[in-house]
Scaffold this motif. Sequence first.
Motif, PDB file in Angstrom:
ATOM      1  N   PRO A 171       1.217  -1.084  -0.203  1.00  0.00           N
ATOM      2  CA  PRO A 171       0.592   0.194   0.261  1.00  0.00           C
ATOM      3  C   PRO A 171       0.850   1.250   0.716  1.00  0.00           C
ATOM      4  CG  PRO A 171      -1.051  -1.656   1.783  1.00  0.00           C
ATOM      5  CD  PRO A 171       1.022  -2.398   1.195  1.00  0.00           C
ATOM      6  N   ASP A 172       0.184   2.572  -0.411  1.00  0.00           N
ATOM      7  CA  ASP A 172       1.222   3.812  -0.956  1.00  0.00           C
ATOM      8  C   ASP A 172       0.914   4.196   0.817  1.00  0.00           C
ATOM      9  OD1 ASP A 172      -1.062   4.464  -0.269  1.00  0.00           O
ATOM     10  OD2 ASP A 172      -1.396   5.224  -2.361  1.00  0.00           O
ATOM     11  N   ALA A 173       1.735   4.823   0.700  1.00  0.00           N
ATOM     12  CA  ALA A 173       1.306   6.175   2.267  1.00  0.00           C
ATOM     13  C   ALA A 173      -0.225   6.230   2.441  1.00  0.00           C
ATOM     14  CB  ALA A 173       1.398   7.508   2.129  1.00  0.00           C
ATOM     15  N   ARG A 174      -1.148   6.359   1.966  1.00  0.00           N
ATOM     16  CA  ARG A 174      -2.156   6.625   1.934  1.00  0.00           C
ATOM     17  C   ARG A 174      -3.288   5.513   2.592  1.00  0.00           C
ATOM     18  NH1 ARG A 174      -4.934   8.072  -1.754  1.00  0.00           N
ATOM     19  NH2 ARG A 174      -3.905   7.849  -3.430  1.00  0.00           N
ATOM     20  N   GLY A 175      -2.152   3.852   2.143  1.00  0.00           N
ATOM     21  CA  GLY A 175      -3.102   2.662   2.414  1.00  0.00           C
ATOM     22  C   GLY A 175      -3.503   2.459   1.348  1.00  0.00           C
ATOM     23  N   ALA A 176      -3.294   3.133   0.032  1.00  0.00           N
ATOM     24  CA  ALA A 176      -4.274   2.338  -1.674  1.00  0.00           C
ATOM     25  C   ALA A 176      -3.310   1.556  -2.095  1.00  0.00           C
ATOM     26  CB  ALA A 176      -4.871   3.842  -2.681  1.00  0.00           C
ATOM     27  N   THR A 177      -4.132   0.499  -3.068  1.00  0.00           N
ATOM     28  CA  THR A 177      -3.566   0.554  -3.742  1.00  0.00           C
ATOM     29  C   THR A 177      -3.606  -0.207  -4.912  1.00  0.00           C
ATOM     30  OG1 THR A 177      -5.080  -1.293  -3.205  1.00  0.00           O
ATOM     31  CG2 THR A 177      -3.506  -2.298  -1.838  1.00  0.00           C
TER      32      THR A 177
END
Length: 431
Positions: A414-420
Amino acid sequence: MIEASPQTVDASAEATIAFLRDVFSDLPREFAVRLWDGTVWEPDSGEAPRFTLVLRHPGAVRAMFWPPGELSLAEAYLYDDYDVEGDLEAVFPVADELIERGVSIGHRLRRMRRLHALPSERRPRVGRQAAELRGRRSSLERDRQAVGYHYNLSNEFFALWLDPTMAYSCAVFASAEEELATAQRRKLDYVCRKLRLQPGERLLDVGCGWGGLVLHAVQQFGVEALGVTLSSAQAELASSRISDAGLDDRCRVELRDYREIGEPVSFDKIASVGMYEHVARDALTDYFRHVHSLLEPGGVFLAHGIAASASAPPSDGQTFLNTYVFPDHDLVPISTLLVSAEEAGFEVRDVESLREHYVLTTRRWLARLEARHDEACRLTDEVAYRIWRLTLAASAHRFASGRANLYQVLLAKPDARGATGLPLSRADWYA
């Protein structure tokens, strides 16, 4: 029933049959035994045998059973103390019954005395030999030795029985009757769709073999791809195949360890097919950490490989696979693998078992290898042929019986915002 050749059965033959009667007592015996003097011990059922154990000399049984263990049985077969005619896979349920059947200490001691009364003789150990690795476990140099021992044998040998893509991992079958080549192309496509490859993305294939996946990904999905392998033979052939396809500007295979790839290099997607089972369990978290460091935030990693059953007892001492096939390989339960991946920072998104598909794959490989026996021996030697024949038959049995499994694991970073960036459905995998 025992049938003898016209000459009188010699004392060693009689003692051998008596010992085998004891070993296989209380077991339904669907196989035959043929001794060096022509004596035949027919199956109990009176039906045609599923396989025949062919004992080459009076010391064959002692070579098989002393010292006790899997490795003695395997080496006696490799070096022709005995042969197996017929269905080699059918040998393994018999071996399982023997191992799992409880025998009293007194009975075991009496059996050992009878075994030591048999002649002691072995065939010369001529041909391919056991692996001899040097250095620290999981070091780059030792891993190179382990990979080279297995894969640098002969590209032509592997090409005899693999499909045209040279995929040396589990295929994905639409039906049990499907041809191997079709199922392997489906597997390559399935990996790419699970990764959701898009044109222009950068793909890394860790342990890329002969380059089948990177070629498929570049040709069919429009990515740029790098494959790495520790086998010089694989790297040479893969690079040749890439050049023949005119893809040198978008695809390459390099002879190096994945740990030698460092930042600031990064990839949108990473795959590793048939590789994690060769990472020592105490090095698994470091393996996943390094792959994690090479992956862009929002990227995914597909790990495809073999896992042990958590209920299976651990192997004690030297095994056939560690000695002659995959030195230093280490099978762990899928739960252990997933914990290591999570400890490295990955999020587990999907776990799929392809166990039945690997049964079909290894049986296809075995049939193709057995059909090319003479060519295989010309390219290598009889011992190498027997190593792979035994390996493939044993694998088919282990996966068919549930003693091992084959998984594809999809991991996200996941990225820094938790998005995949992954969709809510897996429907596109099956389009």
